[in-house]
Scaffold this motif. Structure first.
Motif, PDB file in Angstrom:
ATOM      1  N   MET A  87      33.428  38.043  37.059  1.00 55.02           N
ATOM      2  CA  MET A  87      33.269  38.750  38.322  1.00 55.02           C
ATOM      3  C   MET A  87      31.824  39.227  38.466  1.00 55.02           C
ATOM      4  O   MET A  87      31.267  39.839  37.544  1.00 55.02           O
ATOM      5  CB  MET A  87      34.203  39.962  38.375  1.00 55.02           C
ATOM      6  CG  MET A  87      35.674  39.633  38.252  1.00 55.02           C
ATOM      7  SD  MET A  87      36.338  38.813  39.713  1.00 55.02           S
ATOM      8  CE  MET A  87      36.284  40.175  40.873  1.00 55.02           C
ATOM      9  N   GLU A  88      31.233  38.938  39.604  1.00 54.82           N
ATOM     10  CA  GLU A  88      29.891  39.424  39.906  1.00 54.82           C
ATOM     11  C   GLU A  88      30.030  40.710  40.721  1.00 54.82           C
ATOM     12  O   GLU A  88      30.827  40.775  41.665  1.00 54.82           O
ATOM     13  CB  GLU A  88      29.107  38.379  40.703  1.00 54.82           C
ATOM     14  CG  GLU A  88      27.620  38.680  40.789  1.00 54.82           C
ATOM     15  CD  GLU A  88      26.853  37.565  41.479  1.00 54.82           C
ATOM     16  OE1 GLU A  88      25.705  37.316  41.105  1.00 54.82           O
ATOM     17  OE2 GLU A  88      27.424  36.951  42.409  1.00 54.82           O
ATOM     18  N   ALA A  89      29.276  41.735  40.340  1.00 51.36           N
ATOM     19  CA  ALA A  89      29.402  43.034  41.001  1.00 51.36           C
ATOM     20  C   ALA A  89      28.019  43.661  41.163  1.00 51.36           C
ATOM     21  O   ALA A  89      27.143  43.473  40.313  1.00 51.36           O
ATOM     22  CB  ALA A  89      30.303  43.956  40.186  1.00 51.36           C
ATOM     23  N   PRO A  90      27.818  44.429  42.224  1.00 47.58           N
ATOM     24  CA  PRO A  90      26.537  45.129  42.397  1.00 47.58           C
ATOM     25  C   PRO A  90      26.393  46.253  41.376  1.00 47.58           C
ATOM     26  O   PRO A  90      27.385  46.769  40.854  1.00 47.58           O
ATOM     27  CB  PRO A  90      26.623  45.674  43.819  1.00 47.58           C
ATOM     28  CG  PRO A  90      28.094  45.781  44.103  1.00 47.58           C
ATOM     29  CD  PRO A  90      28.736  44.665  43.349  1.00 47.58           C
ATOM     30  N   ARG A  91      25.175  46.613  41.111  1.00 44.96           N
ATOM     31  CA  ARG A  91      24.914  47.646  40.099  1.00 44.96           C
ATOM     32  C   ARG A  91      25.641  48.959  40.400  1.00 44.96           C
ATOM     33  O   ARG A  91      26.207  49.563  39.479  1.00 44.96           O
ATOM     34  CB  ARG A  91      23.405  47.885  39.982  1.00 44.96           C
ATOM     35  CG  ARG A  91      23.069  48.909  38.911  1.00 44.96           C
ATOM     36  CD  ARG A  91      21.579  49.218  38.824  1.00 44.96           C
ATOM     37  NE  ARG A  91      21.346  50.215  37.790  1.00 44.96           N
ATOM     38  CZ  ARG A  91      21.077  49.945  36.527  1.00 44.96           C
ATOM     39  NH1 ARG A  91      21.007  48.685  36.123  1.00 44.96           N
ATOM     40  NH2 ARG A  91      20.872  50.906  35.660  1.00 44.96           N
ATOM     41  N   LEU A 107      27.152  54.931  32.426  1.00 41.66           N
ATOM     42  CA  LEU A 107      26.631  54.500  31.125  1.00 41.66           C
ATOM     43  C   LEU A 107      25.614  53.370  31.308  1.00 41.66           C
ATOM     44  O   LEU A 107      25.607  52.681  32.336  1.00 41.66           O
ATOM     45  CB  LEU A 107      27.774  54.020  30.225  1.00 41.66           C
ATOM     46  CG  LEU A 107      28.792  55.070  29.797  1.00 41.66           C
ATOM     47  CD1 LEU A 107      29.909  54.420  28.987  1.00 41.66           C
ATOM     48  CD2 LEU A 107      28.122  56.179  28.987  1.00 41.66           C
ATOM     49  N   ASN A 108      24.789  53.183  30.309  1.00 42.63           N
ATOM     50  CA  ASN A 108      23.757  52.136  30.363  1.00 42.63           C
ATOM     51  C   ASN A 108      24.409  50.785  30.058  1.00 42.63           C
ATOM     52  O   ASN A 108      24.382  50.306  28.928  1.00 42.63           O
ATOM     53  CB  ASN A 108      22.640  52.446  29.363  1.00 42.63           C
ATOM     54  CG  ASN A 108      21.507  51.440  29.449  1.00 42.63           C
ATOM     55  OD1 ASN A 108      21.335  50.761  30.461  1.00 42.63           O
ATOM     56  ND2 ASN A 108      20.723  51.351  28.382  1.00 42.63           N
ATOM     57  N   HIS A 109      24.994  50.169  31.076  1.00 43.24           N
ATOM     58  CA  HIS A 109      25.751  48.935  30.883  1.00 43.24           C
ATOM     59  C   HIS A 109      24.874  47.694  30.797  1.00 43.24           C
ATOM     60  O   HIS A 109      25.338  46.627  30.382  1.00 43.24           O
ATOM     61  CB  HIS A 109      26.773  48.759  32.008  1.00 43.24           C
ATOM     62  CG  HIS A 109      26.183  48.882  33.377  1.00 43.24           C
ATOM     63  ND1 HIS A 109      25.390  47.920  33.949  1.00 43.24           N
ATOM     64  CD2 HIS A 109      26.264  49.894  34.284  1.00 43.24           C
ATOM     65  CE1 HIS A 109      25.031  48.304  35.157  1.00 43.24           C
ATOM     66  NE2 HIS A 109      25.534  49.509  35.394  1.00 43.24           N
ATOM     67  N   GLN A 110      23.603  47.783  31.198  1.00 43.25           N
ATOM     68  CA  GLN A 110      22.651  46.668  31.128  1.00 43.25           C
ATOM     69  C   GLN A 110      23.152  45.430  31.878  1.00 43.25           C
ATOM     70  O   GLN A 110      22.763  44.308  31.583  1.00 43.25           O
ATOM     71  CB  GLN A 110      22.349  46.298  29.679  1.00 43.25           C
ATOM     72  CG  GLN A 110      21.746  47.426  28.865  1.00 43.25           C
ATOM     73  CD  GLN A 110      21.586  47.050  27.411  1.00 43.25           C
ATOM     74  OE1 GLN A 110      22.545  46.613  26.782  1.00 43.25           O
ATOM     75  NE2 GLN A 110      20.387  47.201  26.882  1.00 43.25           N
ATOM     76  N   GLN A 169      24.958  41.642  39.798  1.00 42.27           N
ATOM     77  CA  GLN A 169      24.249  40.738  40.707  1.00 42.27           C
ATOM     78  C   GLN A 169      22.747  40.787  40.434  1.00 42.27           C
ATOM     79  O   GLN A 169      22.187  41.846  40.132  1.00 42.27           O
ATOM     80  CB  GLN A 169      24.513  41.130  42.163  1.00 42.27           C
ATOM     81  CG  GLN A 169      25.927  40.858  42.636  1.00 42.27           C
ATOM     82  CD  GLN A 169      26.156  41.347  44.055  1.00 42.27           C
ATOM     83  OE1 GLN A 169      25.423  42.213  44.537  1.00 42.27           O
ATOM     84  NE2 GLN A 169      27.175  40.818  44.718  1.00 42.27           N
ATOM     85  N   PHE A 170      22.121  39.622  40.517  1.00 41.07           N
ATOM     86  CA  PHE A 170      20.665  39.499  40.364  1.00 41.07           C
ATOM     87  C   PHE A 170      20.189  40.010  38.996  1.00 41.07           C
ATOM     88  O   PHE A 170      19.096  40.556  38.870  1.00 41.07           O
ATOM     89  CB  PHE A 170      19.919  40.247  41.477  1.00 41.07           C
ATOM     90  CG  PHE A 170      20.472  39.984  42.844  1.00 41.07           C
ATOM     91  CD1 PHE A 170      20.460  38.701  43.390  1.00 41.07           C
ATOM     92  CD2 PHE A 170      21.032  41.015  43.587  1.00 41.07           C
ATOM     93  CE1 PHE A 170      20.990  38.454  44.651  1.00 41.07           C
ATOM     94  CE2 PHE A 170      21.560  40.776  44.846  1.00 41.07           C
ATOM     95  CZ  PHE A 170      21.533  39.496  45.381  1.00 41.07           C
ATOM     96  N   ILE A 171      21.025  39.808  37.956  1.00 46.17           N
ATOM     97  CA  ILE A 171      20.678  40.280  36.618  1.00 46.17           C
ATOM     98  C   ILE A 171      19.621  39.366  36.005  1.00 46.17           C
ATOM     99  O   ILE A 171      19.539  38.169  36.320  1.00 46.17           O
ATOM    100  CB  ILE A 171      21.946  40.303  35.722  1.00 46.17           C
ATOM    101  CG1 ILE A 171      21.677  41.042  34.405  1.00 46.17           C
ATOM    102  CG2 ILE A 171      22.442  38.891  35.440  1.00 46.17           C
ATOM    103  CD1 ILE A 171      22.927  41.201  33.552  1.00 46.17           C
ATOM    104  N   ASP A 172      18.792  39.942  35.137  1.00 40.59           N
ATOM    105  CA  ASP A 172      17.837  39.130  34.378  1.00 40.59           C
ATOM    106  C   ASP A 172      18.620  38.253  33.407  1.00 40.59           C
ATOM    107  O   ASP A 172      19.332  38.758  32.537  1.00 40.59           O
ATOM    108  CB  ASP A 172      16.857  40.026  33.600  1.00 40.59           C
ATOM    109  CG  ASP A 172      15.935  40.792  34.526  1.00 40.59           C
ATOM    110  OD1 ASP A 172      15.687  40.293  35.646  1.00 40.59           O
ATOM    111  OD2 ASP A 172      15.472  41.884  34.146  1.00 40.59           O
ATOM    112  N   ASN A 173      18.482  36.959  33.542  1.00 40.21           N
ATOM    113  CA  ASN A 173      19.302  36.022  32.780  1.00 40.21           C
ATOM    114  C   ASN A 173      18.663  35.758  31.419  1.00 40.21           C
ATOM    115  O   ASN A 173      18.084  34.704  31.170  1.00 40.21           O
ATOM    116  CB  ASN A 173      19.453  34.719  33.571  1.00 40.21           C
ATOM    117  CG  ASN A 173      20.563  33.848  32.998  1.00 40.21           C
ATOM    118  OD1 ASN A 173      21.297  34.266  32.109  1.00 40.21           O
ATOM    119  ND2 ASN A 173      20.670  32.640  33.501  1.00 40.21           N
TER     120      ASN A 173
END
Length: 314
Positions: free
Chosen positions: A120-124, A134-137, A96-100
């Motif tokens: 699927m949108e999911a919170p960090r 892990l660093n999923h970015q 959610q709210f990811i840098d596009n």
């Protein structure tokens, strides 16, 4: 007296007979049925496989086949590369709210174009939990479990196509990229599949899918509970088992067995063939290397032998 009477075989009169049982036992059982009707015969298995395909049904699950566990591809670049290479995927998780940025947009576009991939949108925090920190970015791709074939399915498919089986078995190969490279070579040179052990061996992970460059979708990989027993089953079906070894007795150019049904066994780069597998092989073959290299990795070695097999069968 009864005992004496039994010994007097020349005495006239009624004798205790077999009731015709011996005569019936000598009667023939009729003509030998064709190979397609003999239980356990290779041609019967091929006919059954052909019937299953004609009905559009899935092959019956056999002992030793099965599924791998699902897998997660984590990070923006790995996710985009997996989608580009056609790695099977069931769900793309987006934070959610990811840098596009450009990679996120490409991942979303590729997933939409492929179809069949859930978005699927999911919170960090949820993605952190899924990936164990892990660093999923902000991008996570779920790869569904791989459906492994049974080792005998590979020979059935070859017989169904009217071809001599050409199979590669991997012994102790643990790098998924090597497995993917072997799958790609088997597909390129008309082979019928790859066999891997169930334990201590590379499986069909996302890395193997990527290296196979999409050929894993049409080249089956079978998983054997015990590789030695699987090779012995092939031998009983008339398939020659050839092991690659640096000290092999036969040079590749002299290997006439490649023209018939054959399983090529490739060991790990460091240890080669295990003892039991090496003893099971009908022949041990070496690849001439005038340049002086001590060994080749599994993908390269399998590709060389498969090319030679394809050349001889052309």
């Amino acid at each position: 007296m009864a005992g004496n009477n039994r010994r007097m075989s020349g005495k006239k009169g009624a004798q205790v007979g077999s009731g015709g049982k011996r005569r019936r036992g000598l009667e023939g059982k009729g003509p030998t049925p064709p190979a397609e009707m003999r239980k356990g015969h290779a041609k019967q298995r091929a006919a059954q496989a052909k019937a299953r395909r004609a009905q559009g049904g899935r092959p019956q699950q056999r002992r030793g086949s099965g599924r791998s566990s699902s897998e997660l591809v984590v990070g923006r670049n790995p996710v985009v590369e997996a989608l580009r290479e056609g790695v099977p995927a069931s769900t793309l998780y987006v934070q959610q709210f990811i840098d596009n940025d450009e990679r996120v947009r490409e991942a979303l576009q590729l997933a939409a174009e492929r179809g069949g991939i859930n978005l699927m949108e999911a919170p960090r925090p949820e993605l952190d939990r899924m990936t164990n920190g892990l660093n999923h970015q902000g991008l996570v791709l779920q790869v569904p479990p791989y459906e492994y074939a049974h080792p005998e399915d590979l020979t059935d498919a070859a017989h169904d196509a009217g071809e001599a089986p050409l199979i590669v078995a991997l012994d102790g190969v643990t790098d998924p990229r090597n497995l993917g490279a072997v799958v790609r070579s088997v597909s390129a040179f008309g082979g019928h599949g790859v066999v891997v052990p169930e334990r201590r061996a590379a499986g069909m992970t996302a890395g193997a899918w990527k290296t196979s460059a999409g050929t894993a979708a049409r080249t089956p990989v079978a998983r054997a509970t015990n590789l030695t027993r699987a090779l012995e089953t092939y031998q009983k079906a008339g398939v020659t088992v050839v092991g690659l070894a640096a000290d092999g007795d036969v040079e590749l150019g002299d290997l006439d067995a490649l023209e018939g049904p054959v399983v090529i066994v490739v060991g790990s780069e460091g240890k080669g063939l295990s003892r039991l597998v090496g003893e099971t092989c009908d022949l041990r073959v070496r690849i001439p290397m005038p340049g002086g290299a001590e060994s080749l990795n599994a993908g390269v070695a399998a590709g060389i032998v498969l090319y030679e097999a394809a050349r001889r069968r052309a």
